[in-house]
Design an enzyme around this catalytic site. Sequence first.
Site, PDB file in Angstrom:
ATOM      1  N   GLN A 166       4.878  -6.962  -2.168  1.00  0.00           N
ATOM      2  CA  GLN A 166       5.514  -6.780  -3.311  1.00  0.00           C
ATOM      3  C   GLN A 166       6.733  -7.588  -3.747  1.00  0.00           C
ATOM      4  OE1 GLN A 166       4.283  -4.709  -5.528  1.00  0.00           O
ATOM      5  NE2 GLN A 166       3.043  -3.303  -4.531  1.00  0.00           N
ATOM      6  N   TYR A 174      11.860   4.314  10.408  1.00  0.00           N
ATOM      7  CA  TYR A 174      11.642   2.935   9.682  1.00  0.00           C
ATOM      8  C   TYR A 174      13.007   2.472   9.768  1.00  0.00           C
ATOM      9  CZ  TYR A 174      11.819  -0.393   5.743  1.00  0.00           C
ATOM     10  OH  TYR A 174      11.936  -1.555   5.075  1.00  0.00           O
TER      11      TYR A 174
END
Length: 293
Positions: A11, A135
Amino acid sequence: MRIVVTGASGQIGAYLLEPLMRTGWDVVPWSGGARGDWGTTRLRPVDLADLGAVDRALVNADPAVILHVAAISAADQVSKDLDRARLVNVEATRHLADWCRDRGRRIVFTSTDMVFDGDRSWYTESDEPSPILAYGRTKHEAEAEVVRTPGGVAARLSLLYGPSRCGREGFFDRAVAALRAGRSQTFFHDEHRTPLDYRTAAEVLVALTDADFEGVVHVGGRDRLSRFAFMSRIARALGLDESLIAANSRAEAVFTEPRPADLSLDTTRLADLLPDLDRPLIEEAVWRMSSRN
């Protein structure tokens, strides 16, 4: 100058194409597996979980700078396959940083606001990270490898938004498509970020690559917004029906991991470092990117 860009097919990677092409640098774009053209050159598939493949690709490229934006960034994906996430997010970053450190090269690494626990507002670079998401923990570990590398930069990105240019839908595309179809959407009123559009984030990363700076810098927008307020402004900017957007609470949702409540970033250092940086309001940013797409 030759620069390797990891995650070029992702992205943010797709948005890096234009500002990097303007520099005139020799850009070597790596992808996780995607093939095809990236501007005037070809994507080089490199599996970051295969450190031997990484070494071979580095020998071939011999870059002066590595702009490392590749990661397994979906929180659910990280928690489901933590071993692979650590290989890509931590071990590969350590390997790239070691390579740069041994050769006197520069690495610019994209980290995340999720290195914080979300218990307060307006985190600064001097605040101690305390990630509650897997994460965030992988990114925190990776940051340490980057910042101990002379010339290394860890750019903590806030929530990024905008239409996808990589051929894979993101949350922005899905939310806008639903609103255009007249389907209602619900967003948290009690989860806050400092959103920044992809186009501006890409400009920042390219500028940091060539800046006389090392260490940690926060990269986000000017406004602290709830998800609900953020999406309401996007709908307004696109002329969509704001009444389709409703507010709910994080307490009403079930997550596999706890969700940080407030990850707003103080970006004073960014503003001082890049005083001419244009960070448009959400309405202007959405208009610019939508007209470009």
